[in-house]
Design a protein around this motif. Sequence first.
Motif, PDB file in Angstrom:
ATOM      1  N   ASP A 259       0.820  -1.220   0.000  1.00 52.97           N
ATOM      2  CA  ASP A 259       0.000   0.000   0.000  1.00 52.97           C
ATOM      3  C   ASP A 259       0.853   1.270   0.000  1.00 52.97           C
ATOM      4  O   ASP A 259       0.362   2.356   0.326  1.00 52.97           O
ATOM      5  CB  ASP A 259      -0.943   0.001   1.195  1.00 52.97           C
ATOM      6  N   ARG A 260       2.123   1.112  -0.372  1.00 53.05           N
ATOM      7  CA  ARG A 260       3.029   2.268  -0.385  1.00 53.05           C
ATOM      8  C   ARG A 260       2.576   3.313  -1.404  1.00 53.05           C
ATOM      9  O   ARG A 260       2.330   3.010  -2.576  1.00 53.05           O
ATOM     10  CB  ARG A 260       4.456   1.815  -0.722  1.00 53.05           C
ATOM     11  N   LEU A 261       2.449   4.562  -0.947  1.00 54.10           N
ATOM     12  CA  LEU A 261       2.123   5.655  -1.861  1.00 54.10           C
ATOM     13  C   LEU A 261       3.397   6.172  -2.518  1.00 54.10           C
ATOM     14  O   LEU A 261       4.482   6.094  -1.945  1.00 54.10           O
ATOM     15  CB  LEU A 261       1.419   6.786  -1.112  1.00 54.10           C
ATOM     16  N   VAL A 262       3.256   6.697  -3.735  1.00 58.69           N
ATOM     17  CA  VAL A 262       4.415   7.189  -4.497  1.00 58.69           C
ATOM     18  C   VAL A 262       4.136   8.642  -4.888  1.00 58.69           C
ATOM     19  O   VAL A 262       3.707   8.942  -6.014  1.00 58.69           O
ATOM     20  CB  VAL A 262       4.653   6.327  -5.755  1.00 58.69           C
ATOM     21  N   PRO A 263       4.376   9.596  -3.970  1.00 57.92           N
ATOM     22  CA  PRO A 263       4.010  10.999  -4.203  1.00 57.92           C
ATOM     23  C   PRO A 263       4.651  11.620  -5.450  1.00 57.92           C
ATOM     24  O   PRO A 263       4.042  12.482  -6.102  1.00 57.92           O
ATOM     25  CB  PRO A 263       4.502  11.718  -2.941  1.00 57.92           C
TER      26      PRO A 263
END
Length: 502
Positions: A259-263
């Motif tokens: 669920d890692r976000l990649v801004p």
Amino acid sequence: MAAAVGAVAAAARLRVLSCGLRTTTRSFCSQPVAVNDRIDNKRRAALLGGGQRRIDAQHKRGKLTARERISLLLDPGSFVESDMFVEHRCADFGMAADKNKFPGDSVVTGRGRINGRLVYVFSQDFTVFGGSLSGAHAQKICKIMDQAIRVGAPVIGLNDSGGARIQEGVESLAGYADIFLDTSYLFITGPEVVKSVTNEDVTQEQLGGAKTHTTVSGVAHRAFENDVDALCNLREFFNYLPLSSQDPAPVRECHDPSDRLVPELDTIVPLESSKAYDMLNIIHSVIDEREFFEIMPNYAKNIIVGFARMNGRSVGIVGNQPKVASGCLDINSSVKGARFVRFCDAFNIPLITFVDVPGFLPGTAQEYGGIIRHGAKLLYAFAEATVPKITVITRKAYGGAYDVMSSKHLLGDTNYAWPTAEIAVMGAKGAVEIIFKGHQDVEAAQAEYVEKFANPFPAAVRGFVDDIIQPSSTRARICSDLEVLASKKVHRPWRKHANIPL
């Protein structure tokens, strides 16, 4: 007295009989010793291949021997060799002489493990008749192929051969039918034959070197600096694949949060639609631990294909490359993409497609070369694939190329669009020149077209994309979808074979 003489005679006969038994015993015991010595001698000869002098010559050319390659490829101590004692059967041209007989002939075959997973392997030995293929050579390879099929394991071939063995004539050619950087060359006919037939002067490197086949012909998928580099990469590549088409895509433990976000993806696409960016940056940001094994990186660079992992699961990645030809599809990129898609589908590897394609490359060269037929290969491959298919449109998705790139119309399972996506028949400028030809206010007309079509909403309201997502959430959405699609099953009507437009 007579009794004494009889006793002496009996004793003499007993000594003779005893001596005979000892002689017989010695002869029976010495035979296994001789056989064992012969076995040991044959094994030592097989390990030396064509001899130390030829091994030294191989090393001098910067190349490893067949056995050294196997040792480097497989887990230590896991190799089990087969057919070490096989020799060629040719008796012509002095081949029957002992000096021309080598245990194992010109190929080393067997099985072993790579990171604990079973694999069969053959490695052609250039020190024995230049690695040329004989009847016995082909027989050894076919045997391990049959064994691999029976147990559901892959076969890896390490090729280092001068071709068919001339001395064996048609038998070596039959063997081929049965099987079927600066130091390696691959061609149908060598420079000498080319010169005699077409009068062209060409070197081995120009005709069939690593650069030729990885950048021009597309025959080879990768080129490496040396044997060690190639074999280490082969071990890495092997880890992405199932052992057979009956197995699911491999899954390994993952330490990269699903669920890692990649801004950084929220600003990666330039505001100007004509400005290029690197699709590899998007791919590396989304996949596990930025590990991407690209296939054919130097051929048809306007499309990217390769293997990665999402939450530990092996996946195939396809993506247009805006940095090269604006990401247009052409003949070579269509064939490259189609081949990769079909490979992934054959081995149950899910497909993730990143789309930024302004269309097919225009021009007479493409039309005369059959771009319609070749472009249809990619369309057919995506339509035929039954593995999970997830598509992300990052920017342009124009015309027929939009359809080809794993669109919802080709039965894509999940299709996403970023807010920067433009899904339309063609770009705004070209469309306005056709629709509003002779119009006074071109800028206003172009703005009207952009408002209506050059955005993700027309496709979203028709269900052609399932959602418009924030780029930063792309990894989390894909990982979640792959988990759901892991149990996907598609049942197709039986047919003899498909009819892809070759």
